[in-house]
Design an enzyme around this catalytic site. Structure first.
Site, mmCIF file in Angstrom:
data_model
loop_
_atom_site.group_PDB
_atom_site.id
_atom_site.type_symbol
_atom_site.label_atom_id
_atom_site.label_comp_id
_atom_site.label_asym_id
_atom_site.label_seq_id
_atom_site.Cartn_x
_atom_site.Cartn_y
_atom_site.Cartn_z
ATOM 1 N N HIS A 137 0.879 -1.177 0.000
ATOM 2 C CA HIS A 137 0.000 0.000 0.000
ATOM 3 C C HIS A 137 0.914 1.224 0.000
ATOM 4 O O HIS A 137 1.540 1.532 1.016
ATOM 5 C CB HIS A 137 -0.914 0.000 1.227
ATOM 6 N N GLU B 59 1.890 4.126 2.641
ATOM 7 C CA GLU B 59 2.488 3.759 3.921
ATOM 8 C C GLU B 59 4.012 3.886 3.839
ATOM 9 O O GLU B 59 4.758 2.915 3.931
ATOM 10 C CB GLU B 59 2.017 2.346 4.299
ATOM 11 N N ARG C 38 -3.797 4.171 -2.385
ATOM 12 C CA ARG C 38 -3.615 2.883 -1.706
ATOM 13 C C ARG C 38 -3.306 1.727 -2.668
ATOM 14 O O ARG C 38 -2.588 0.790 -2.305
ATOM 15 C CB ARG C 38 -4.891 2.558 -0.917
ATOM 16 N N HIS D 122 3.138 -2.772 7.072
ATOM 17 C CA HIS D 122 2.057 -1.828 6.797
ATOM 18 C C HIS D 122 2.100 -0.730 7.859
ATOM 19 O O HIS D 122 2.945 -0.728 8.746
ATOM 20 C CB HIS D 122 0.704 -2.550 6.841
ATOM 21 N N GLU E 48 1.943 -3.852 11.459
ATOM 22 C CA GLU E 48 1.395 -2.500 11.262
ATOM 23 C C GLU E 48 2.212 -1.527 12.120
ATOM 24 O O GLU E 48 2.120 -1.544 13.345
ATOM 25 C CB GLU E 48 -0.079 -2.464 11.675
#
Length: 370
Positions: free
Chosen positions: A131, A134, A186, A258, A333
């Protein structure tokens, strides 16, 4: 005059490809076949031949500017790829750069492999910017790559007995687009129905693809979770699949980075059941979370994708765990809930340190579980 001309011609510097321009004084380049032209300008003489730069007497040539990678800011794709190539040049015994595929728009998807070439090593996978908004993910795994390459022979055995496969920008088209057009983009840059709509690459893997209707992905091209017309319809996800599945030695660890929920999550994302290795994955994730907390005081939650977030169908970690049989498959994340996708650049190094410590601890744990 002839004496000055000869002296100047003798110190001409041949340029094979191009001429760099000095910041203060641009050097004129005139191509006139094989002839040599004598220019006069304010009483100074210069010799101009094809691909030839003259150094004016008493004028020192400035060094060619080289844009170096650092972790004080976020970098564009060309800087990141130059950094990978630089590591390969500086550490050829352990670093190899390859192109594992091409993006929708034809950009290279580059992978750095760091290895001592021991046949008994276990492969490890790290990817970022699936993505593209990020940005912190790319910054962090290039930070890790830099540490690995420059300190490899001084690192612990649980690190050096791995073959590290590092893809800093899995979605290069989208990554460039976030730098030049839309910071919050994204998806990739795929065109369907004659329009660039993009596909969410982390919904385009085959495991659980299209499950749970609109809860886990979308069949609407304009949706940010658009899964594409079929599993592996996109060249970027195909590059991951083919690289991992073609490995002669099975991968042991899969880490996809992420942001921004500060989580360490693992399968499943497409269903609520606990995966067969739930306890092992929970323990490994907890070890990483503890290392992060001990480094920076930030608490990362640990659990399955569905338990900690929402249904996510067709993800890379569900695929890596199920189809590629990679036992330690995690989506990490990174920071931060406060800043979301716009993490300040002064937090890059601190984030890199906490994640590097977490990854090292995971390698220790993986070896203990052999």
């Amino acid at each position: 005059m002839e004496e000055n001309f000869s002296r100047l011609a003798a110190i001409a510097i041949h340029k094979n490809d191009y001429i760099e321009e000095d910041e203060d004084k641009k050097v004129q380049k005139i191509e006139i076949g094989t002839q040599t032209k004598l220019n006069t300008r304010k009483g100074k003489y210069s010799c101009v031949t094809p691909r030839c730069q003259i150094i004016i007497p008493n004028q020192k040539p400035k060094r060619r500017k080289v844009r170096l990678m650092d972790w004080k800011k976020y970098h564009k794709l060309n800087i990141i790829y130059d950094f990978l190539d630089e590591l390969e040049r500086d550490y050829p015994a352990i670093c190899t750069v390859s192109v594992i595929g091409k993006s929708v728009e034809g950009r290279s998807i580059k992978m750095l492999k760091i290895s001592n070439s021991d046949a008994s090593n276990s492969p490890v996978w790290l990817d970022a910017s699936i993505h593209p908004r990020e940005w912190i993910t790319t910054a962090v795994i290039t930070y890790i790559a830099d540490i690995l390459a420059r300190n490899f022979h001084n690192l612990s055995e649980s690190v050096t007995n791995k073959d590290w496969h590092i893809v800093p920008v899995l979605n290069p088209d989208g990554y460039e687009f976030t730098h030049n057009h839309d910071r919050m983009w994204r998806k990739n840059r795929a065109t369907y129905g004659g329009k660039c709509v993009g596909v969410d690459l982390n919904r385009n893997f085959s495991c659980g693809w299209g499950s749970n209707g609109d809860q886990g992905s979308s069949d609407e091209p304009n949706n940010v979770f658009y899964r594409g017309p079929a599993p592996f319809s996109e060249p970027e996800t195909v590059a991951v699949r083919d690289t991992i599945m073609s490995s002669r030695t099975p991968f042991k660890v899969f880490l996809s980075f992420h942001s921004y929920f500060e989580l360490i999550i693992f399968p499943w994302g497409h269903k609520t059941d606990a995966c067969p290795d739930y306890l092992n994955l929970l323990e490994g994730g907890t070890i990483m979370a503890r290392a992060i907390y001990e480094t920076s005081g930030i608490t990362y939650k640990v659990g399955s994708t569905k338990d900690l977030t929402y249904y996510a169908c067709g993800t890379s970690t569900d695929w890596s765990y199920t189809m590629a049989n990679i036992p330690f498959s995690y989506m990490i994340e990174l920071r931060s809930r406060k800043h979301k996708f716009r993490l300040p650049k002064d937090q890059i190094i601190e984030t890199g340190k906490e994640i590097w410590n977490a990854v090292k601890k995971l390698m220790d744990f993986v070896d203990e579980k052999r």
